[in-house]
Design a protein around this motif. Sequence first.
Motif: not given
Length: 340
Positions: A47-66, A236-240
Amino acid sequence: MSRARLLTLAVSALGVVAFVWLSLPLPFLLGPMAACLIAALGGARLGGMGRVQPLMRTILGVTIGTAVTPETVGRLPEMAMSVMLVPIFVLIIGAVGYPFFRKVCGYDHPTAFYSAMPGGLQDMLVFGEEAGGNVRTMSLIHATRVLVIVSLIPILMTTVWQLDLSVPPGTDAEAVPPHELALMVAAALGGWWGGVKVKLFGASIIGPMIATGALSLAGLITHRPPAEAILAAQFFIGLAVGTKYVGITTRELRVDVTAGVGYCLLLALIAFGFAEAVALAGITDPLNAFLAFAPGGQSEMAIIAIIAGADLAFVIMHHLMRVILVITLAPIANRWLGKG
């Protein structure tokens, strides 16, 4: 939490352990991806992880922003020389990919068109469904594109560029000042919320990226998110990616996945040509050029660029341009081709 999600987490964790034990690259990204893929092909109901997936992507957004610093802004004219090639890159991909899926694979027009477009998976599925395409086929082809590219890139990086991919993607959480951690959390959640409100494409990545970029330019954030957060995002991105193959049939594996692999070979040739041209022109080094034009998923390519220690701003600028172009122009081109 549902049994399907618990099973997915357990399988993914085993994938990480297996990759670490075998000393394979990127265990937190490729381990869950490979384990979930194998389990899905074996018939496991993951099964997918629901709202956890976009939450994990926010970490990447922050990393890119830095990575958005005054120095980065000063290099924009230099980057523009390469970014200007992206529209041509996308046009050639479409010109090669669409006939491949339409004539060689025999797909209907909307399915062939949106399978060929190297944009974000969710956006292409939405557009393709609205146009009457086969959502399952498009999903498998795009998932295969991401799977193949993300699996092969680490091999190339370790063999061609001799990179050590075991280096942590950041510092430990305790090394990041608490006030910066708080600002990162605020930028992640606030940027995501703001992006959704203004209907920004890829809101979970682009929103936090913009918010963090502003804080970075102001000198309020000077560190990347901690390594623990980036590793969680990888997991979480890998399992998606792996769970996209849940419920796959023998026919889908034979027809759609095979078509996706063939498409990847075409993409690789096109991407290599553009990367080589940019590197030979002296705009950037071969690794940055390669990662900038490798048409994988935006999240996955961001992770790989972070781990490789590449020029994150340069790489992501190209992927953003590619996605923006496809999302903006693909529906128009689809209608035009459909009338032809």
